[in-house]
Design a protein around this motif. Structure first.
Motif, PDB file in Angstrom:
ATOM      1  N   ALA B 204       0.877  -1.256  -0.004  1.00 26.91           N
ATOM      2  CA  ALA B 204       0.037   0.090   0.004  1.00 26.91           C
ATOM      3  C   ALA B 204       0.898   1.276  -0.165  1.00 26.91           C
ATOM      4  CB  ALA B 204      -1.080   0.119   1.013  1.00 26.91           C
ATOM      5  N   VAL B 205       2.021   1.189   0.559  1.00 22.98           N
ATOM      6  CA  VAL B 205       2.823   2.394   1.040  1.00 22.98           C
ATOM      7  C   VAL B 205       3.538   2.682  -0.455  1.00 22.98           C
ATOM      8  CG1 VAL B 205       4.981   2.987   1.759  1.00 22.98           C
ATOM      9  CG2 VAL B 205       3.430   2.221   3.259  1.00 22.98           C
ATOM     10  N   ALA B 206       3.926   1.458  -1.089  1.00 28.70           N
ATOM     11  CA  ALA B 206       4.441   1.559  -2.217  1.00 28.70           C
ATOM     12  C   ALA B 206       3.541   2.139  -3.645  1.00 28.70           C
ATOM     13  CB  ALA B 206       5.176   0.488  -3.093  1.00 28.70           C
ATOM     14  N   THR B 207       2.329   1.554  -3.615  1.00 26.26           N
ATOM     15  CA  THR B 207       1.310   2.063  -4.547  1.00 26.26           C
ATOM     16  C   THR B 207       1.108   3.749  -4.072  1.00 26.26           C
ATOM     17  OG1 THR B 207       0.371   0.119  -4.347  1.00 26.26           O
ATOM     18  CG2 THR B 207      -0.857   1.753  -5.246  1.00 26.26           C
ATOM     19  N   LEU B 208       1.022   4.037  -3.015  1.00 27.55           N
ATOM     20  CA  LEU B 208       0.861   5.577  -2.619  1.00 27.55           C
ATOM     21  C   LEU B 208       1.625   6.177  -2.916  1.00 27.55           C
ATOM     22  CD1 LEU B 208      -1.391   7.415  -1.467  1.00 27.55           C
ATOM     23  CD2 LEU B 208      -0.519   6.803   0.680  1.00 27.55           C
ATOM     24  N   PHE B 268       9.204   3.360 -14.174  1.00 29.35           N
ATOM     25  CA  PHE B 268       8.156   2.476 -14.666  1.00 29.35           C
ATOM     26  C   PHE B 268       8.557   0.856 -15.152  1.00 29.35           C
ATOM     27  CE2 PHE B 268       5.715   0.990 -18.624  1.00 29.35           C
ATOM     28  CZ  PHE B 268       4.760   0.739 -17.971  1.00 29.35           C
ATOM     29  N   LEU B 269       9.716   0.988 -15.434  1.00 26.38           N
ATOM     30  CA  LEU B 269      10.532  -0.137 -15.970  1.00 26.38           C
ATOM     31  C   LEU B 269      10.875  -1.128 -14.787  1.00 26.38           C
ATOM     32  CD1 LEU B 269      12.780   0.875 -18.950  1.00 26.38           C
ATOM     33  CD2 LEU B 269      10.353  -0.380 -19.166  1.00 26.38           C
ATOM     34  N   THR B 270      11.272  -0.632 -13.791  1.00 26.56           N
ATOM     35  CA  THR B 270      11.589  -1.137 -12.582  1.00 26.56           C
ATOM     36  C   THR B 270      10.281  -1.569 -11.587  1.00 26.56           C
ATOM     37  OG1 THR B 270      12.249   0.768 -11.548  1.00 26.56           O
ATOM     38  CG2 THR B 270      13.903  -0.438 -12.055  1.00 26.56           C
ATOM     39  N   LEU B 271       9.393  -0.498 -11.688  1.00 25.43           N
ATOM     40  CA  LEU B 271       8.108  -0.805 -10.538  1.00 25.43           C
ATOM     41  C   LEU B 271       6.996  -0.921 -11.305  1.00 25.43           C
ATOM     42  CD1 LEU B 271       9.331   1.916  -7.832  1.00 25.43           C
ATOM     43  CD2 LEU B 271       9.382  -0.608  -7.687  1.00 25.43           C
ATOM     44  N   SER B 272       6.892  -1.539 -12.524  1.00 22.68           N
ATOM     45  CA  SER B 272       5.686  -1.272 -13.305  1.00 22.68           C
ATOM     46  C   SER B 272       4.427  -2.076 -12.411  1.00 22.68           C
ATOM     47  CB  SER B 272       5.888  -2.019 -14.692  1.00 22.68           C
ATOM     48  OG  SER B 272       6.132  -3.327 -14.580  1.00 22.68           O
ATOM     49  N   LYS B 273       4.485  -2.944 -11.776  1.00 19.03           N
ATOM     50  CA  LYS B 273       3.517  -3.599 -11.151  1.00 19.03           C
ATOM     51  C   LYS B 273       2.742  -2.623 -10.298  1.00 19.03           C
ATOM     52  CE  LYS B 273       5.782  -5.772  -6.991  1.00 19.03           C
ATOM     53  NZ  LYS B 273       6.017  -6.825  -6.150  1.00 19.03           N
ATOM     54  N   TYR B 274       3.292  -1.427  -9.617  1.00 18.04           N
ATOM     55  CA  TYR B 274       2.625  -0.643  -8.657  1.00 18.04           C
ATOM     56  C   TYR B 274       2.164   0.432  -9.573  1.00 18.04           C
ATOM     57  CZ  TYR B 274       5.124  -2.859  -4.969  1.00 18.04           C
ATOM     58  OH  TYR B 274       5.599  -3.563  -4.369  1.00 18.04           O
ATOM     59  N   VAL B 276       0.299  -0.237 -12.437  1.00 19.59           N
ATOM     60  CA  VAL B 276      -1.014  -0.749 -13.153  1.00 19.59           C
ATOM     61  C   VAL B 276      -1.604  -1.285 -12.001  1.00 19.59           C
ATOM     62  CG1 VAL B 276      -0.042  -0.614 -15.546  1.00 19.59           C
ATOM     63  CG2 VAL B 276       0.565  -2.576 -14.003  1.00 19.59           C
ATOM     64  N   SER B 277      -1.434  -1.411 -10.907  1.00 15.40           N
ATOM     65  CA  SER B 277      -2.247  -1.882  -9.956  1.00 15.40           C
ATOM     66  C   SER B 277      -3.672  -1.253  -9.805  1.00 15.40           C
ATOM     67  CB  SER B 277      -1.524  -1.778  -8.367  1.00 15.40           C
ATOM     68  OG  SER B 277      -1.667  -0.502  -7.794  1.00 15.40           O
ATOM     69  N   LYS B 278      -4.618  -2.053  -9.496  1.00 17.34           N
ATOM     70  CA  LYS B 278      -5.811  -1.586  -9.543  1.00 17.34           C
ATOM     71  C   LYS B 278      -6.124  -0.066  -8.489  1.00 17.34           C
ATOM     72  CE  LYS B 278     -10.462  -2.691 -10.935  1.00 17.34           C
ATOM     73  NZ  LYS B 278     -11.604  -2.856 -10.149  1.00 17.34           N
ATOM     74  N   GLU B 279      -5.636  -0.359  -7.494  1.00 12.59           N
ATOM     75  CA  GLU B 279      -5.892   0.927  -6.696  1.00 12.59           C
ATOM     76  C   GLU B 279      -5.078   1.971  -7.328  1.00 12.59           C
ATOM     77  OE1 GLU B 279      -4.277  -1.879  -5.886  1.00 12.59           O
ATOM     78  OE2 GLU B 279      -4.837  -2.599  -3.815  1.00 12.59           O
ATOM     79  N   GLY B 280      -3.912   1.943  -7.834  1.00  5.53           N
ATOM     80  CA  GLY B 280      -3.214   2.987  -8.415  1.00  5.53           C
ATOM     81  C   GLY B 280      -4.108   3.600  -9.619  1.00  5.53           C
ATOM     82  N   LEU B 281      -4.542   3.029 -10.604  1.00  8.95           N
ATOM     83  CA  LEU B 281      -5.457   3.246 -11.559  1.00  8.95           C
ATOM     84  C   LEU B 281      -6.417   4.152 -11.018  1.00  8.95           C
ATOM     85  CD1 LEU B 281      -5.169   0.203 -13.866  1.00  8.95           C
ATOM     86  CD2 LEU B 281      -4.523   2.494 -14.409  1.00  8.95           C
ATOM     87  N   THR B 282      -7.264   3.483 -10.106  1.00  9.24           N
ATOM     88  CA  THR B 282      -8.661   4.133  -9.889  1.00  9.24           C
ATOM     89  C   THR B 282      -8.409   5.426  -9.218  1.00  9.24           C
ATOM     90  OG1 THR B 282      -8.874   2.143  -8.471  1.00  9.24           O
ATOM     91  CG2 THR B 282     -10.857   3.057  -9.528  1.00  9.24           C
ATOM     92  N   SER B 283      -7.279   5.728  -8.772  1.00 10.60           N
ATOM     93  CA  SER B 283      -6.925   6.711  -7.871  1.00 10.60           C
ATOM     94  C   SER B 283      -6.186   7.933  -8.543  1.00 10.60           C
ATOM     95  CB  SER B 283      -6.298   6.558  -6.795  1.00 10.60           C
ATOM     96  OG  SER B 283      -5.094   6.093  -6.982  1.00 10.60           O
ATOM     97  N   ALA B 284      -5.509   7.693  -9.582  1.00  6.27           N
ATOM     98  CA  ALA B 284      -4.842   8.464 -10.309  1.00  6.27           C
ATOM     99  C   ALA B 284      -5.579   9.671 -10.816  1.00  6.27           C
ATOM    100  CB  ALA B 284      -4.019   8.016 -11.635  1.00  6.27           C
TER     101      ALA B 284
END
Lengths: 303, 287
Positions: B204-208, B268-274, B276-284
């Motif tokens: 959660a911290v990484a996504t945020l 993006f190339l190193t942390l792409s999973k964060y 395109v995570s769903k939380e990240g998308l809905t909140s951007a």
């Protein structure tokens, strides 16, 4: 004795709860609640950014001025054109792309990454790239000439009213199509695979599979994405600002946020700008409320 | 029966082919402007607007990058502006995570009078779009003397309703037994938060953090209002300086675009999973 200890434990925990919450509350008050209340008040005053005279209460004057102003309605119209012109193709095409990605078996991740790539760039960089593409000698004219079989025609991407509006829509579409595709892909991925298999065994073809199963189940996601896109489009600023900074005519793409910015910063009319902000806030409030409602129902459907 | 089967088999092949064609065409159209950015950044300006566009650069034209770094006034202010962007985006990411997790923890794990009210108030700020309060916010910042300062660029974005929501949802399932065990062992509340709760909220911290960093790296409107001097400009404002000039060199502009995008591309190339995570998308959209 023990009871007293339990009681004080509870009070201690309550105190710590407040301590943990308080710093955020201070920031929210200073940078969210106070400004929005302040905006409401300011919209009834005729504050001028440079004038030394104290602002005078003018009642609804700022609002009646806006409702009579042709420039204001033009910016409302520009925002509406941009929003509808962007969000409809964006939602339809990203849904189509997501369905295609989920139907193929190889290179799924590759296509998602390729489509998503522009979303990594900042909106300033996106506008900069397209500014050169839309140059009279740029790629856009070359592509159009090749496509239409014309030679050396200038399609006036950055000067003609309609083309300029289309250009800003293209930039936005380009930047976000992959983003929404990925969102739809995760929506489709959440549909239980057994449903598709059952339908395939019953002899459904792909067309039926999409319209009878995927689309109905994706309706909440589609609704959510649509509202999200609309909110995004209503707030559009960067592309329009940068295109006008680079010399494109302002009137056709003077969207509401650009208009607020210019009214406040170039014309120094704070009262009028805040009145516009309040109107924008009211419209977006409805959409955001809708989004929260929709996202809540989505949770229920998928869990 | 058998003819029907072959017919549907052909239909299947044709539709699969059409889907591939559609995807390849769409991906190519989306990627072309990116290829244009990279190739044009390596060409002298006279080649970029040549008809037709020469897709392969004639060797790498370094002066674009050199001049892009040197800036319009030969003062290498690019580095200062890039540092500003890093400072602003980095501190917003850091403090947003800190504030959101502290508040989210308080709301998730402590019972106190008015807790629901506090939560609702914070959620209500999600309905206030930044664009609607930017002018009053600008007046507040001016009154506090925050123009042209890092504080002015950073402070308004630290309280993040989505961040609080995300952290609260994440921590609400955190086992109470662990917290109580630590309390019995005599650990203070701050220590429990710092050494038990925070370290276990990684995803959660990484996504945020990435979300906050990206939205600040991209931010144009607020810096336009708050920043006045060239020294305090961020990267997006550095780029707009080039756009405002009528005769800027196209090659340099593309080189600056590449330079400005590099940190995000690497991230993006190193942390792409964060990303395109769903939380990240809905909140951007909130950024």
């Amino acid at each position: 004795m023990r009871r007293k200890r339990g009681f004080s434990m509870e009070r201690k925990k309550a105190m710590w709860g407040w301590i943990f919450v308080l710093p955020s509350l201070v920031f929210f008050s200073a940078f969210s609640f106070y400004p929005i209340i302040n905006a409401l008040i300011e919209s009834f005053y005729n504050r001028n950014l440079l004038s030394l005279r104290p602002p005078r209460f003018v009642g609804w004057d700022n609002y009646t001025y806006l409702f009579r102003s042709r420039d204001f309605w033009l910016s409302v119209q520009n925002t509406a054109i941009f929003t509808v012109g962007t969000f409809v193709p964006l939602v339809v095409l990203s849904l189509m792309l997501a369905v295609c990605i989920m139907s193929i078996t190889r290179l799924r991740r590759f296509f998602q990454l390729a489509l998503y790539a522009p979303a990594v760039l900042s909106s300033v960089v996106a506008a900069l790239i397209w500014l050169l593409i839309f140059d009279p000698r740029g790629l856009a004219n070359q592509a159009m000439n090749a496509l239409m079989g014309t030679y050396g025609v200038n399609y006036k991407w950055l000067s003609d009213t309609t083309m300029l509006r289309l250009s800003t829509i293209i930039v936005y579409f380009w930047k976000y199509v992959g983003y929404f595709t990925v969102l739809f892909v995760s929506g489709i991925g959440a549909i239980p695979q057994t449903l598709n298999e059952a339908a395939l065994i019953d002899g459904a073809n792909r067309w039926q599979l999409f319209w009878r199963i995927t689309f109905p189940l994706l309706k909440p996601t589609t609704l959510l994405v649509s509202v999200m896109t609309m909110i995004q489009c209503l707030k559009t600023f960067s592309t329009q600002y940068l295109f006008t900074t680079a010399g494109a005519p302002t009137r056709p793409i003077n969207v509401i946020t650009l208009s607020i910015y210019n009214t406040a910063i170039k014309d120094y009319r704070i009262g009028r700008a805040t009145a516009m902000s309040i109107l924008l806030f009211l419209v977006m409030f409805v959409f955001t409320w809708l989004q929260l409602k929709v996202s809540r129902t989505e949770e229920v459907t998928f869990m | 029966m058998s003819t029907k089967k072959t017919r549907s088999w052909y239909l299947e092949r044709v539709s699969t082919g059409a889907m591939w064609l559609f995807l390849i065409l769409a991906a190519a159209l989306v990627v072309v402007p990116l290829v244009f950015m990279f190739t044009a950044s390596a060409m002298p300006a006279r080649d970029i607007l040549r008809l037709p566009y020469p897709w392969i650069p004639d060797g790498f034209y370094w002066p674009n990058y050199w001049n892009g770094l040197k800036g319009p006034e030969d003062d290498f202010i690019f580095f200062r502006n890039a540092l500003n962007s890093l400072i602003v985006a980095g501190s917003v990411a850091f403090f947003t995570v800190l504030l959101s997790s502290v508040t989210g923890y308080g709301l998730a794990k402590f019972k106190f009078k008015g807790r629901n009210l506090v939560f609702m108030l914070i959620m209500a700020t999600m309905m206030i779009p930044f664009e609607a309060i930017m002018i009053p916010l600008y007046m507040v910042a001016m009154r506090m003397g925050l123009q042209d300062t890092y504080a002015g660029l950073i402070l308004p974005f630290l309280a993040n309703a989505f961040g609080v929501f995300l952290m609260r949802q994440y921590l609400i399932t955190f086992p109470d037994e662990i917290l109580d065990a630590a309390r019995i062992d005599g650990a203070g509340e701050l220590r429990i938060f710092g050494s038990i709760v925070l370290p276990s909220s990684g995803p959660a911290v990484a996504t945020l953090a990435i979300l906050a960093f990206r939205s600040q790296w991209d931010s144009l409107l607020w810096p336009l209002l708050v920043v006045q001097s060239d020294e305090m400009k961020t990267i997006p404002l550095y780029i707009t300086r080039y756009m405002a000039e009528t005769h800027s060199d196209e090659g340099i502009m593309m080189a600056v675009a590449v330079l400005a995008s590099l940190p995000m591309i690497i991230l993006f190339l190193t942390l792409s999973k964060y990303f395109v995570s769903k939380e990240g998308l809905t909140s951007a959209t909130k950024g």
